[in-house]
Each structure stands twice: as C-alpha cells, then as structure tokens.
Design a protein around this motif. Sequence first.
Motif, PDB file in Angstrom:
ATOM      1  N   SER A  33      -6.298  -7.660  -6.355  1.00 31.87           N
ATOM      2  CA  SER A  33      -6.779  -6.486  -5.616  1.00 31.87           C
ATOM      3  C   SER A  33      -6.797  -5.249  -6.511  1.00 31.87           C
ATOM      4  CB  SER A  33      -5.890  -6.220  -4.401  1.00 31.87           C
ATOM      5  OG  SER A  33      -4.624  -5.740  -4.816  1.00 31.87           O
ATOM      6  N   ASN A  76      -0.987  -0.160  -8.985  1.00 30.96           N
ATOM      7  CA  ASN A  76      -0.168   0.872  -8.349  1.00 30.96           C
ATOM      8  C   ASN A  76       0.951   0.263  -7.521  1.00 30.96           C
ATOM      9  OD1 ASN A  76      -1.670   3.044  -9.377  1.00 30.96           O
ATOM     10  ND2 ASN A  76      -3.163   2.903  -7.717  1.00 30.96           N
ATOM     11  N   GLU A  77       0.690  -0.884  -6.913  1.00 31.69           N
ATOM     12  CA  GLU A  77       1.708  -1.541  -6.094  1.00 31.69           C
ATOM     13  C   GLU A  77       2.862  -2.035  -6.969  1.00 31.69           C
ATOM     14  OE1 GLU A  77       3.287  -2.083  -2.541  1.00 31.69           O
ATOM     15  OE2 GLU A  77       1.255  -1.302  -2.830  1.00 31.69           O
ATOM     16  N   ASP A 109      -5.659  -2.430  -5.980  1.00 35.38           N
ATOM     17  CA  ASP A 109      -4.448  -1.613  -5.837  1.00 35.38           C
ATOM     18  C   ASP A 109      -3.208  -2.262  -6.459  1.00 35.38           C
ATOM     19  OD1 ASP A 109      -3.335   0.836  -4.769  1.00 35.38           O
ATOM     20  OD2 ASP A 109      -2.258  -0.407  -3.325  1.00 35.38           O
TER      21      ASP A 109
END
Length: 221
Positions: free
Chosen positions: A186, A191-192, A188
């Motif tokens: 993904s 950042n996760e 994101d």
Amino acid sequence: MLPKTTLDFLEKLQENNNREWFAENKKKFDAEQKKVKTFFNEIGTLLGKVDSIERIQIFRIYRDVRFSKNKLPYKNHFSVGFNRTKPMLRGGYYLHIEPGASFVGGGFWEPNKEDLFRIRKEIELDASELRQIINQSTFKEYFGTLEGEELKTAPRDFDKMHPDIDIIRKKQFLVTRSFSDKEVLSPDFKNEVVETFKAMRPFFDYMSDVLTTNLNGESIY
C-alpha cells in the motif's frame, strides 16, 4: 512504495532456493534489491527526523550456512535494522519483508550479561513504570504484548515468587507487529512503519534510562 515485483521475486526465490536459479535471475535480484534499498533508506530518513539513528544496516540475502543444518543458500526475505545512537539511546528497530510474513520489530534481542542483569534488577525493584508502558492502549494496539524468550523459572538469585517474575525471567525484550502483503504494497506502508517505530519509543526510552543509570538513578556516563 514497494512494488509487487519485490514480493513476486521473493516468492519465486522460496520455490527455487538454489545457486543455479539465483545465478540465472541475478539481474532481477539486483533490480529488486535496488528498489528495496531505496525504500529502506527513505524509512531511515523519516525515522531520523524523530530519533537519533547511528546506523542503517541492510542485511545481505546470502545465508551463512557453515554452522546451520539448513543449507539453503539464500534468505527468503529482505530486511533492515536501524540502530539508535549509543550509549545513551538503547534499542533497535527492524523491518522484515517476506511474502505472507512481513513484520516490524524492535527491542533487545540479545542483551549482554550485564545489561540483562541491570534490567532484571530494575524490574525487581519496581516494575510499575514498565507495566504502565506495556499496558497502554497504544502499545497493545500496535504490539499486543511484550515478547521474547524466557527462562522456565526464576534467574539465579531472584525470587521465583516475585510478583513480576513473568518479566524478570525474560531473556529478550521484544515487540512485533505483522503486516499483510496488501498492507506492505500500500502507498501508506512507509509511514505506517515509521508510526509503528514511534510507538516503540516509550519502551525504548524506559530501557535507555535503566541502562544508563545505576539502581540509585545516577548516570553511569
């Protein structure tokens, strides 16, 4: 973000973990490794904005089989470690990319004899601060519980009936969070990963305080 080709290559490597196949697909490996290294270094840059990182250690895919019963020549994953700046900051961050088994981890994998004894003595004296950290909702949401190998009974010279013996008998102090392949791919995910590392900080900061002071709370540096 990591491309699907990275997981695809690792899946094929799992099915063909031999030197002949790897040699035939070396160019593909080099291409995927380049993408992964860029991704790992980007995470290191983001992490460096919120913590002091001494070194980024990207692990080789080649296995050391000299003393192992498992003679497969290659790892089936890409991985990286981010080492905090010692001696004042303790704990290490780890990211593991493997089809169906990716995870973020961190903590104290093999504390030396002196550090392990110091941690145990602190917990023996007062475990309330550590209990508060590992019982926080954020910690439980990200990691569930404190993990790591442990003794079956109390360490030598420690009371087996101590109320905090469940932590005292640990030999490792680790936290992990698993990710699905969909999450890894993904936009994101980067950042996760960093947010997960940030969630480790209260635990790391506690351990750093313990390992840089004596039982009276006086700095040893």
